[in-house]
Design a protein around this motif. Structure first.
Motif, short mmCIF file in Angstrom:
data_model
loop_
_atom_site.label_atom_id
_atom_site.label_comp_id
_atom_site.label_asym_id
_atom_site.label_seq_id
_atom_site.Cartn_x
_atom_site.Cartn_y
_atom_site.Cartn_z
N ALA A 1 -1.43 -6.51 12.66
CA ALA A 1 -0.42 -6.05 13.61
C ALA A 1 -1.08 -5.57 14.91
O ALA A 1 -0.52 -5.74 16.00
CB ALA A 1 0.41 -4.93 13.00
N LEU A 2 -2.25 -4.99 14.81
CA LEU A 2 -2.98 -4.57 16.01
C LEU A 2 -3.59 -5.76 16.74
O LEU A 2 -3.64 -5.79 17.97
CB LEU A 2 -4.09 -3.58 15.64
N GLN A 3 -4.07 -6.72 15.99
CA GLN A 3 -4.76 -7.86 16.57
C GLN A 3 -3.82 -8.81 17.31
O GLN A 3 -4.17 -9.37 18.33
CB GLN A 3 -5.51 -8.62 15.49
N SER A 4 -2.62 -8.97 16.83
CA SER A 4 -1.68 -9.94 17.40
C SER A 4 -1.40 -9.69 18.89
O SER A 4 -1.52 -10.62 19.69
CB SER A 4 -0.39 -9.94 16.59
N PRO A 5 -1.03 -8.49 19.30
CA PRO A 5 -0.79 -8.29 20.74
C PRO A 5 -2.05 -8.48 21.58
O PRO A 5 -1.98 -9.00 22.70
CB PRO A 5 -0.30 -6.84 20.83
#
Length: 176
Positions: free
Chosen positions: A141-145
């Motif tokens: 979830a942190l990596q996606s943006p």
């Protein structure tokens, strides 16, 4: 008057409670010896310990282990299920046994991360994915943006580079 046997039991339980990640209090009354043995064997294979001990000795051991709030887990005749590694695995194992055994065994409360959870919340805890999966989901979830931002910046640079190249060709074509 404390006997040597009780003092030794409190020492052993204090050691177990200080190493534990979860302690579940369960009502074991009405459980046959065969059912109790089967449950202990099933839990033992998963690295989980089951003990029946007097509540006063348990309260003393919990206080000595620095987890005085854990004493709430024991009310009335209580079997203690103690887990040492993954805190959710013992809850899952106990609830699975409770669901399939068709006897009077019932989990009452659990002590996990400094909090006492009632029986109603144990199902919620048991349905949580393992810690590693939660961490992987969080990292994703942190990596996606961040990945989207990198691609956006890269696309903007490529477009700007394309405009500069086109303008350079236009100027070289006009000069020739």
């Amino acid at each position: 008057m404390p006997t040597e046997k009780k003092i030794e039991a409190v020492k052993e339980l204090t050691d177990a409670l200080s190493r534990s990640t979860v302690v579940i209090g369960a009502d074991y009354r009405g459980l046959s010896v065969g059912d109790s043995t089967a449950l202990r064997r099933q839990l033992g294979e998963a690295g989980i310990e089951m003990q029946v001990i007097k509540n006063t000795l348990f309260s003393l051991a919990a206080a000595a282990a620095g987890k005085a709030a854990m004493a709430e887990v024991a009310e009335g005749p209580t079997a203690l299920i103690i887990g040492y590694a993954d805190p959710i695995a013992p809850i899952k194992a106990v609830l699975e046994y409770q669901r399939t055994a068709r006897n009077t065994f019932a989990a009452r409360k659990a002590f996990l991360d400094g909090q006492v959870y009632p029986a109603a919340r144990l199902n919620d805890l048991a349905t949580l994915p393992p810690k590693e999966v939660l961490l992987a989901q969080f990292a994703g979830a942190l990596q996606s943006p961040l990945t989207n931002l990198v691609y956006l910046l890269q696309a903007t640079i490529q477009e700007f580079s394309g405009v500069v190249d086109a303008r350079a060709e236009q100027l070289s074509g006009a000069a020739a």
